[in-house]
Design a protein around this motif. Structure first.
Motif, PDB file in Angstrom:
ATOM      1  N   PHE A  18       0.919  -1.267  -0.064  1.00  0.00           N
ATOM      2  CA  PHE A  18      -0.137  -0.012  -0.082  1.00  0.00           C
ATOM      3  C   PHE A  18       0.871   1.311  -0.070  1.00  0.00           C
ATOM      4  CE2 PHE A  18      -4.066  -1.746   0.646  1.00  0.00           C
ATOM      5  CZ  PHE A  18      -3.890  -3.208   1.256  1.00  0.00           C
ATOM      6  N   MET A  19       0.475   2.097  -0.696  1.00  0.00           N
ATOM      7  CA  MET A  19       1.086   3.505  -0.534  1.00  0.00           C
ATOM      8  C   MET A  19       0.636   3.878   0.773  1.00  0.00           C
ATOM      9  SD  MET A  19       2.593   4.090  -3.382  1.00  0.00           S
ATOM     10  CE  MET A  19       2.815   5.681  -3.664  1.00  0.00           C
ATOM     11  N   LYS A  20       1.620   4.682   1.200  1.00  0.00           N
ATOM     12  CA  LYS A  20       1.324   5.369   2.583  1.00  0.00           C
ATOM     13  C   LYS A  20       0.923   6.824   2.659  1.00  0.00           C
ATOM     14  CE  LYS A  20       2.896   1.521   5.013  1.00  0.00           C
ATOM     15  NZ  LYS A  20       2.862   0.703   3.941  1.00  0.00           N
ATOM     16  N   ILE A  21      -0.040   7.308   3.349  1.00  0.00           N
ATOM     17  CA  ILE A  21      -0.412   8.528   3.833  1.00  0.00           C
ATOM     18  C   ILE A  21      -0.246   8.861   5.221  1.00  0.00           C
ATOM     19  CG2 ILE A  21      -2.779   8.191   3.755  1.00  0.00           C
ATOM     20  CD1 ILE A  21      -3.090  11.121   2.393  1.00  0.00           C
ATOM     21  N   VAL A  22       0.350  10.019   5.621  1.00  0.00           N
ATOM     22  CA  VAL A  22       0.444  10.384   6.852  1.00  0.00           C
ATOM     23  C   VAL A  22      -0.651  11.373   6.991  1.00  0.00           C
ATOM     24  CG1 VAL A  22       1.693  11.445   8.919  1.00  0.00           C
ATOM     25  CG2 VAL A  22       2.651   9.661   7.490  1.00  0.00           C
ATOM     26  N   SER A  23      -1.617  11.365   7.996  1.00  0.00           N
ATOM     27  CA  SER A  23      -2.905  12.335   7.943  1.00  0.00           C
ATOM     28  C   SER A  23      -2.588  13.268   9.044  1.00  0.00           C
ATOM     29  CB  SER A  23      -4.172  11.762   7.950  1.00  0.00           C
ATOM     30  OG  SER A  23      -4.365  10.941   6.975  1.00  0.00           O
ATOM     31  N   ALA A  24      -2.149  14.655   8.676  1.00  0.00           N
ATOM     32  CA  ALA A  24      -2.108  15.639   9.481  1.00  0.00           C
ATOM     33  C   ALA A  24      -1.201  15.635  10.504  1.00  0.00           C
ATOM     34  CB  ALA A  24      -3.486  15.638  10.355  1.00  0.00           C
ATOM     35  N   GLY A  25      -0.754  16.738  11.176  1.00  0.00           N
ATOM     36  CA  GLY A  25       0.504  16.749  12.110  1.00  0.00           C
ATOM     37  C   GLY A  25      -0.058  17.738  13.251  1.00  0.00           C
ATOM     38  N   ALA A  26       1.056  18.397  13.960  1.00  0.00           N
ATOM     39  CA  ALA A  26       0.686  18.820  15.221  1.00  0.00           C
ATOM     40  C   ALA A  26      -0.337  20.120  14.932  1.00  0.00           C
ATOM     41  CB  ALA A  26       2.088  19.246  15.948  1.00  0.00           C
ATOM     42  N   ARG A 108      10.700  17.157   7.422  1.00  0.00           N
ATOM     43  CA  ARG A 108      11.184  16.957   8.735  1.00  0.00           C
ATOM     44  C   ARG A 108      11.452  18.246   9.741  1.00  0.00           C
ATOM     45  NH1 ARG A 108      10.174  13.578  12.830  1.00  0.00           N
ATOM     46  NH2 ARG A 108      11.888  13.427  14.314  1.00  0.00           N
ATOM     47  N   PRO A 109      11.943  19.143   9.103  1.00  0.00           N
ATOM     48  CA  PRO A 109      12.347  20.602   9.789  1.00  0.00           C
ATOM     49  C   PRO A 109      10.984  21.154  10.111  1.00  0.00           C
ATOM     50  CG  PRO A 109      13.717  20.466   7.945  1.00  0.00           C
ATOM     51  CD  PRO A 109      12.995  19.293   7.778  1.00  0.00           C
ATOM     52  N   ARG A 110       9.955  20.980   9.457  1.00  0.00           N
ATOM     53  CA  ARG A 110       8.728  21.774   9.822  1.00  0.00           C
ATOM     54  C   ARG A 110       8.224  20.975  10.939  1.00  0.00           C
ATOM     55  NH1 ARG A 110       4.922  23.414   5.010  1.00  0.00           N
ATOM     56  NH2 ARG A 110       3.915  24.071   6.950  1.00  0.00           N
ATOM     57  N   PHE A 111       8.357  19.548  11.000  1.00  0.00           N
ATOM     58  CA  PHE A 111       7.710  19.009  12.398  1.00  0.00           C
ATOM     59  C   PHE A 111       8.630  19.329  13.634  1.00  0.00           C
ATOM     60  CE2 PHE A 111       5.743  16.155   9.489  1.00  0.00           C
ATOM     61  CZ  PHE A 111       4.649  15.672  10.145  1.00  0.00           C
ATOM     62  N   ILE A 112       9.950  19.629  13.334  1.00  0.00           N
ATOM     63  CA  ILE A 112      10.658  19.983  14.612  1.00  0.00           C
ATOM     64  C   ILE A 112      10.454  21.497  14.886  1.00  0.00           C
ATOM     65  CG2 ILE A 112      13.218  20.693  15.161  1.00  0.00           C
ATOM     66  CD1 ILE A 112      14.162  18.230  13.081  1.00  0.00           C
ATOM     67  N   SER A 113      10.081  22.436  14.127  1.00  0.00           N
ATOM     68  CA  SER A 113       9.878  23.675  14.249  1.00  0.00           C
ATOM     69  C   SER A 113       8.445  23.875  14.675  1.00  0.00           C
ATOM     70  CB  SER A 113      10.165  24.746  13.399  1.00  0.00           C
ATOM     71  OG  SER A 113       9.214  24.399  11.980  1.00  0.00           O
ATOM     72  N   GLY A 114       7.599  22.681  14.702  1.00  0.00           N
ATOM     73  CA  GLY A 114       6.254  22.897  15.235  1.00  0.00           C
ATOM     74  C   GLY A 114       5.009  23.287  14.152  1.00  0.00           C
ATOM     75  N   ASN A 115       5.499  23.485  12.958  1.00  0.00           N
ATOM     76  CA  ASN A 115       4.539  24.056  12.080  1.00  0.00           C
ATOM     77  C   ASN A 115       4.376  22.983  10.986  1.00  0.00           C
ATOM     78  OD1 ASN A 115       7.057  24.557  10.815  1.00  0.00           O
ATOM     79  ND2 ASN A 115       6.141  26.378   9.789  1.00  0.00           N
ATOM     80  N   PRO A 116       3.813  21.748  10.988  1.00  0.00           N
ATOM     81  CA  PRO A 116       3.908  20.885   9.692  1.00  0.00           C
ATOM     82  C   PRO A 116       2.769  20.967   8.967  1.00  0.00           C
ATOM     83  CG  PRO A 116       3.224  19.678  11.650  1.00  0.00           C
ATOM     84  CD  PRO A 116       3.584  21.091  12.158  1.00  0.00           C
TER      85      PRO A 116
END
Length: 315
Positions: A18-26, A108-116
């Motif tokens: 299956f192709m993966k989709i990650v839904s939404a972030g912080a 990944r940098p956007r997750f680290i900075s809190g704005n994915p």
């Protein structure tokens, strides 16, 4: 008599199918519906929205949501269509869409900075480490989405409209953390018309494969194999995974997934690696393959410059 290895044709559907989709972030913006005070407008929509499906997740008015997706073989029309439906179903709200490659490197940098971004299609080479995002509590609990009334199928929840069993691998500790969006088949591609013209038959065993490759090579008109050289994982899921499955069954991969001691030294894995090495050592791979990307290698194959290529249905 020595055992022969069958050439893979198909295998049971697993998490690798299956192709993966990650839904939404912080950031946590709702994924569908419209605000309670908005006047519903059906103009332009290809379906009627069930009354109980209007804003089931309580999204705020005039939301500007952001979607970032891996732009690969499936193109981008399906994502642009989803963004258009979002805007039509939610007057005053919009969904921006950006197609990228190397998702982990970019996001990944956007997750680290809190704005994915709000929604991510996490696919392709260099995808985000989903397990790491789950461990860091960066992905939403999608239970409310799964239980929400379907936007276009009255009487069903969103989860009930999805292919049975297709979302099981997105569950971590009982919580749905991502959704799969594409049901596909991948493996070894060849041209039936070309094989008929040449009088070739698709090989039933690995020895047959090597013999056919030798025939193709000796004729000098094309190479036996090519692949997506800049993204060699195509050979992993298109050939290696299937060889392992054919030789050892699903328990081999279960041992790998469970980090069992010596899992990567199992006979089926070592023998499969040996088979793949034979393609290289016998000169069965098209010259220059290592410099080709997805579309370039597939274009070479389509022009009959190689007989076999690993790929999915997006080819």
């Amino acid at each position: 008599m020595p055992k022969t290895t069958k050439v893979p044709t198909k295998r049971p559907i697993s998490r690798r199918d299956f192709m993966k989709i990650v839904s939404a972030g912080a950031a946590g913006v709702g994924l569908a519906g419209m605000a309670p005070n908005l006047v519903f407008a059906q103009d332009g929509l290809p379906f009627d929205i069930a009354a109980d499906a209007i804003n089931p997740l309580g999204m705020a008015e005039n939301t500007m949501a952001e979607g970032v997706f891996f732009e690969g073989g499936f193109g981008r029309d399906y994502i642009d269509n989803a963004a258009e439906l979002f805007s039509l179903a939610n007057p005053g709200s919009t969904m921006s869409v950006e197609g990228i490659q190397r998702v982990n490197e970019r996001l990944r940098p956007r997750f680290i900075s809190g704005n994915p971004p709000d929604v991510i299609d996490n696919s392709g080479a260099g995808a985000l480490d989903t397990a790491a995002l789950v461990a860091e509590d960066e992905l939403m609990d999608l239970a409310p989405l799964m239980a929400a009334p379907s936007l276009d199928t009255p009487g069903k929840t969103f989860g009930e409209t999805l292919f049975p069993g297709s979302q099981a691998d997105g569950v971590f500790d009982g919580v749905q953390r991502y959704l799969n969006i594409g049901y596909t088949v991948f493996g070894i591609w060849y041209s039936q018309s070309l094989f008929a013209e040449k009088g070739w038959e698709y090989p039933a065993t690995w020895d047959d494969m090597l013999a056919l490759c030798e025939t193709i090579k000796s004729e000098g008109e094309m190479a036996p194999w090519t692949y997506q050289g800049k993204y060699p994982y195509y050979m992993e899921f298109g050939l290696f995974d299937q060889l392992v499955q054919t030789l050892g069954g699903s328990d081999v991969w279960k041992n790998v997934d469970n980090l069992e001691d010596g899992a990567w030294g199992q006979e089926a894995i070592l023998k499969s690696l040996g088979h793949m090495q034979e393609l290289h050592s016998n000169g069965f791979i098209m010259d220059g393959t290592e410099a080709l990307n997805h579309t370039e290698s597939q274009a070479e194959w389509l022009q009959n410059k190689a007989a076999f290529i690993p790929s999915g249905t997006w080819l």
